[in-house]
Design a protein around this motif. Structure first.
Motif: not given
Length: 240
Positions: A36-43, A55-64, A71-74
């Motif tokens: 599970v990939l959680v792609v987070d946008s500036n929470s 247990g999720a893998r968190v990926l920061p994504e600052p781009r709106r 796409l980042t998650g993929l």
């Protein structure tokens, strides 16, 4: 994670979903999911910490952009056979994941779209203006591409090799239709399955306002038309 016969990666874009992300992750069928990939946008509400602790893998994504998060998650999935996209607001029910996986695993589909207009959906879960824009979009897709859908639901799945062939690039609202349009052009099998739909937890970033919905609808409808004429142009032989 379980021992499903195929590798399934779940991509969940988030922005301030602390109230709901825990329920989303808890309801995912662990025996079907590889990662599970959680792609987070500036929470700013602790969403990434909750997701990481579960247990999720968190990926920061600052781009709106919703599409950018997808796409980042993929791009960061780990050799999946199937990739599933799911919102973090708990409006779709993660426990219904088998409904989306079955047509692909059984060889009947390359892409599945969860339709939120089934009988199990909560009345009023989709605002009227969002429902209207959605209806216009699917009608135009049927007219121009011959794909019969009732909804552009965000709960969707696709074979990973198909996603690579589609070369997805939409970073904003166009993401809602790009998989469908490119899939139709490439003649991949797109199957719609009914899923339940419920009022989201928290305020929608798009359909929560009429202005946001109109902006998204315009973007989506323009993409439907532009991809159609792009395809026609590619088929038209150049004059000698």
């Amino acid at each position: 994670m379980g021992h499903y016969p195929v590798r399934v990666s779940i991509v969940i874009p988030t922005h301030n979903e602390a109230q709901s992300i825990g329920r989303v992750l808890a309801d995912l069928p662990g025996d079907l999911v590889t990662e599970v990939l959680v792609v987070d946008s500036n929470s700013s509400d602790g969403t990434p910490g909750i997701a990481s602790n579960m247990g999720a893998r968190v990926l920061p994504e600052p781009r709106r952009g919703y599409g950018q998060a997808c796409l980042t998650g993929l791009a960061n999935t780990n050799s999946p056979d199937i990739v599933v996209f799911l919102d973090g607001d708990y409006s779709d029910r993660p426990a219904e994941l088998p409904l989306l996986l079955a047509p692909i695993v059984e060889g009947r589909a390359d892409i599945t779209i969860g339709s939120r207009l089934g009988t199990q959906s909560t009345h009023g879960a989709m605002p009227w203006h969002a429902a209207l824009g959605n209806r216009l979009a699917v009608s135009l897709i049927r007219l121009l591409y011959g794909v019969r859908l009732t909804d552009l639901g965000p709960f969707r799945a696709a074979r990973a090799d198909v996603l690579r062939q589609l070369a997805l690039e939409e970073t904003t609202y166009g993401w809602a239709v790009e998989i469908i349009l490119k899939g139709a052009i490439r003649r991949f099998r797109i199957v719609e399955v009914p899923v339940s739909y419920h009022p989201r937890i928290g305020k929608s970033k798009i359909s929560g306002t009429v202005k946001g919905t109109i902006g998204a609808a315009w973007f989506i409808l323009s993409r439907i038309v532009s991809y159609y004429f792009r395809r026609r142009g590619a088929r038209t032989p150049r004059p000698a």
